[in-house]
Write a protein that holds these residues in place. Structure first.
Motif, PDB file in Angstrom:
ATOM      1  N   LEU A  93      10.194 -17.637  16.714  1.00  0.00           N
ATOM      2  CA  LEU A  93      10.587 -17.881  15.309  1.00  0.00           C
ATOM      3  C   LEU A  93       9.226 -18.020  14.408  1.00  0.00           C
ATOM      4  O   LEU A  93       9.198 -17.663  13.435  1.00  0.00           O
ATOM      5  N   ALA A  94       8.175 -18.713  14.997  1.00  0.00           N
ATOM      6  CA  ALA A  94       6.904 -18.945  14.163  1.00  0.00           C
ATOM      7  C   ALA A  94       6.264 -17.668  13.965  1.00  0.00           C
ATOM      8  O   ALA A  94       5.956 -17.540  13.020  1.00  0.00           O
ATOM      9  N   LEU A  95       6.291 -16.744  14.749  1.00  0.00           N
ATOM     10  CA  LEU A  95       5.683 -15.384  14.475  1.00  0.00           C
ATOM     11  C   LEU A  95       6.267 -14.490  13.584  1.00  0.00           C
ATOM     12  O   LEU A  95       5.811 -14.082  12.671  1.00  0.00           O
ATOM     13  N   ASP A  96       7.758 -14.545  13.931  1.00  0.00           N
ATOM     14  CA  ASP A  96       8.585 -13.884  12.788  1.00  0.00           C
ATOM     15  C   ASP A  96       8.427 -14.522  11.409  1.00  0.00           C
ATOM     16  O   ASP A  96       8.337 -13.579  10.629  1.00  0.00           O
ATOM     17  N   GLN A  97       8.322 -15.794  11.191  1.00  0.00           N
ATOM     18  CA  GLN A  97       7.999 -16.595  10.003  1.00  0.00           C
ATOM     19  C   GLN A  97       6.862 -16.083   9.532  1.00  0.00           C
ATOM     20  O   GLN A  97       6.523 -15.704   8.156  1.00  0.00           O
ATOM     21  N   GLU A  98       5.588 -16.163  10.170  1.00  0.00           N
ATOM     22  CA  GLU A  98       4.321 -15.800   9.773  1.00  0.00           C
ATOM     23  C   GLU A  98       4.239 -14.036   9.327  1.00  0.00           C
ATOM     24  O   GLU A  98       3.787 -14.203   8.312  1.00  0.00           O
ATOM     25  N   GLN A  99       4.886 -13.322  10.037  1.00  0.00           N
ATOM     26  CA  GLN A  99       4.956 -12.085   9.563  1.00  0.00           C
ATOM     27  C   GLN A  99       5.588 -11.914   8.311  1.00  0.00           C
ATOM     28  O   GLN A  99       5.225 -10.980   7.455  1.00  0.00           O
ATOM     29  N   GLN A 100       6.864 -12.503   8.006  1.00  0.00           N
ATOM     30  CA  GLN A 100       7.539 -12.469   6.737  1.00  0.00           C
ATOM     31  C   GLN A 100       6.840 -12.984   5.918  1.00  0.00           C
ATOM     32  O   GLN A 100       6.647 -12.462   4.737  1.00  0.00           O
ATOM     33  N   VAL A 101       6.026 -14.113   6.112  1.00  0.00           N
ATOM     34  CA  VAL A 101       5.149 -14.760   5.043  1.00  0.00           C
ATOM     35  C   VAL A 101       3.883 -13.710   4.448  1.00  0.00           C
ATOM     36  O   VAL A 101       3.611 -13.412   3.531  1.00  0.00           O
ATOM     37  N   THR A 102       3.555 -13.099   5.519  1.00  0.00           N
ATOM     38  CA  THR A 102       2.261 -11.844   5.339  1.00  0.00           C
ATOM     39  C   THR A 102       2.990 -10.998   4.320  1.00  0.00           C
ATOM     40  O   THR A 102       2.282 -10.536   3.329  1.00  0.00           O
ATOM     41  N   ASP A 103       4.358 -10.444   4.633  1.00  0.00           N
ATOM     42  CA  ASP A 103       4.987  -9.483   3.786  1.00  0.00           C
ATOM     43  C   ASP A 103       5.174 -10.013   2.474  1.00  0.00           C
ATOM     44  O   ASP A 103       4.751  -9.386   1.413  1.00  0.00           O
ATOM     45  N   GLN A 104       5.332 -11.298   2.265  1.00  0.00           N
ATOM     46  CA  GLN A 104       5.780 -12.053   1.036  1.00  0.00           C
ATOM     47  C   GLN A 104       4.369 -12.001   0.178  1.00  0.00           C
ATOM     48  O   GLN A 104       4.129 -11.495  -1.086  1.00  0.00           O
ATOM     49  N   ILE A 105       3.257 -12.459   0.719  1.00  0.00           N
ATOM     50  CA  ILE A 105       2.085 -12.388   0.116  1.00  0.00           C
ATOM     51  C   ILE A 105       1.576 -11.185  -0.174  1.00  0.00           C
ATOM     52  O   ILE A 105       1.106 -10.930  -1.300  1.00  0.00           O
ATOM     53  N   GLN A 106       1.862 -10.175   0.661  1.00  0.00           N
ATOM     54  CA  GLN A 106       1.225  -8.717  -0.015  1.00  0.00           C
ATOM     55  C   GLN A 106       2.086  -8.117  -0.911  1.00  0.00           C
ATOM     56  O   GLN A 106       1.482  -7.841  -1.778  1.00  0.00           O
ATOM     57  N   ALA A 107       3.265  -8.697  -0.935  1.00  0.00           N
ATOM     58  CA  ALA A 107       3.998  -8.217  -2.094  1.00  0.00           C
ATOM     59  C   ALA A 107       3.609  -8.865  -3.456  1.00  0.00           C
ATOM     60  O   ALA A 107       3.641  -8.137  -4.593  1.00  0.00           O
ATOM     61  N   ILE A 108       3.344 -10.053  -3.577  1.00  0.00           N
ATOM     62  CA  ILE A 108       2.774 -10.904  -4.403  1.00  0.00           C
ATOM     63  C   ILE A 108       1.571 -10.252  -4.931  1.00  0.00           C
ATOM     64  O   ILE A 108       1.172 -10.008  -6.233  1.00  0.00           O
ATOM     65  N   PHE A 109       0.527  -9.853  -4.058  1.00  0.00           N
ATOM     66  CA  PHE A 109      -0.515  -9.245  -4.140  1.00  0.00           C
ATOM     67  C   PHE A 109      -0.438  -8.079  -5.213  1.00  0.00           C
ATOM     68  O   PHE A 109      -1.092  -7.884  -6.180  1.00  0.00           O
ATOM     69  N   ARG A 110       0.297  -7.238  -4.543  1.00  0.00           N
ATOM     70  CA  ARG A 110       0.674  -5.706  -5.038  1.00  0.00           C
ATOM     71  C   ARG A 110       1.295  -5.973  -6.601  1.00  0.00           C
ATOM     72  O   ARG A 110       0.900  -5.322  -7.440  1.00  0.00           O
ATOM     73  N   ALA A 111       2.028  -7.031  -6.671  1.00  0.00           N
ATOM     74  CA  ALA A 111       2.653  -7.387  -8.137  1.00  0.00           C
ATOM     75  C   ALA A 111       1.380  -7.735  -9.154  1.00  0.00           C
ATOM     76  O   ALA A 111       1.430  -7.263 -10.421  1.00  0.00           O
ATOM     77  N   ALA A 112       0.410  -8.485  -8.685  1.00  0.00           N
ATOM     78  CA  ALA A 112      -0.594  -8.878  -9.511  1.00  0.00           C
ATOM     79  C   ALA A 112      -1.335  -7.609  -9.788  1.00  0.00           C
ATOM     80  O   ALA A 112      -1.862  -7.414 -11.122  1.00  0.00           O
ATOM     81  N   ARG A 113      -1.677  -6.754  -9.033  1.00  0.00           N
ATOM     82  CA  ARG A 113      -2.497  -5.849  -9.024  1.00  0.00           C
ATOM     83  C   ARG A 113      -1.784  -4.777 -10.137  1.00  0.00           C
ATOM     84  O   ARG A 113      -2.338  -4.040 -10.963  1.00  0.00           O
ATOM     85  N   ASP A 114      -0.449  -4.440  -9.957  1.00  0.00           N
ATOM     86  CA  ASP A 114       0.289  -3.748 -10.692  1.00  0.00           C
ATOM     87  C   ASP A 114       0.434  -4.169 -12.113  1.00  0.00           C
ATOM     88  O   ASP A 114       0.222  -3.248 -13.210  1.00  0.00           O
ATOM     89  N   GLU A 115       0.274  -5.586 -12.323  1.00  0.00           N
ATOM     90  CA  GLU A 115       0.323  -6.249 -13.549  1.00  0.00           C
ATOM     91  C   GLU A 115      -0.827  -6.217 -14.235  1.00  0.00           C
ATOM     92  O   GLU A 115      -1.109  -6.941 -15.411  1.00  0.00           O
TER      93      GLU A 115
END
Length: 181
Positions: A93-115
């Motif tokens: 569960l902890a690994l899955d959660q960390e992988q999900q957070v990684t995906d979330q942070i990457q999406a936020i980073f991409r949005a910052a770059r796109d904007e």
């Protein structure tokens, strides 16, 4: 040109991340309590530290909002899982959660770059680096637990002997609102 905060995917996702980090904080506390209740004090201590680290991540994002003079709301958190069949389940569960957070942070980073929000990109670089460490540490703990099988002393000894992750200590970490715990 940077989007206004009203129509910014970056700011919407970053605001939502406060809730994701606080949810991770709650889940890690539940995992820590489970390990504590199963007489695995080293694993419990690790996850109590992880819980604080996730709380601090949320408060770093809060401070960033405050520093940019933008409103921020502290959301409620979803239910957490408290029961596990064995030591592998909470670690998975902890690994899955960390992988999900990684995906979330990457999406936020991409949005910052796109904007074109270069300040947002810069703020997120630390979080991206942190997630590499978090996923690696969670993956290692899961691997060690699987190898240990029923011999939980091996798992406890590993956690007692090895430094797992950065322990929440990072000189270049963003400031947390109210101070890091």
């Amino acid at each position: 040109m940077a989007a206004t905060t009203k129509d910014s995917t970056f700011w919407r996702l970053l605001s939502e991340q406060v809730g994701h980090e606080l949810a991770a904080h709650q889940q890690y506390m539940a995992i820590a309590v489970w390990f504590d209740g199963h007489d695995l004090p080293r694993m419990a201590a690790h996850f109590y530290r992880q819980a604080l680290e996730e709380r601090n991540h949320a408060m770093m994002i809060v401070q960033y909002h405050l520093d940019r003079s933008l409103p921020v709301a502290i959301p409620g958190t979803p239910e957490v899982r408290n029961d596990f069949a064995d030591v592998v389940e909470p670690l998975q569960l902890a690994l899955d959660q960390e992988q999900q957070v990684t995906d979330q942070i990457q999406a936020i980073f991409r949005a910052a770059r796109d904007e074109g929000d270069v300040l947002g990109e810069q703020f997120l670089l630390w979080f991206l680096e942190e997630q590499v460490e978090e996923v690696a540490a969670a993956n290692t703990l899961l691997t060690v637990a699987r190898r240990a099988g029923d011999n939980l002393f091996d798992l406890e000894n590993y956690v007692a002997r090895e430094a797992i992750g950065d322990g929440g200590e990072s000189a270049d970490a963003p400031k947390a609102a109210g101070g890091a715990l």
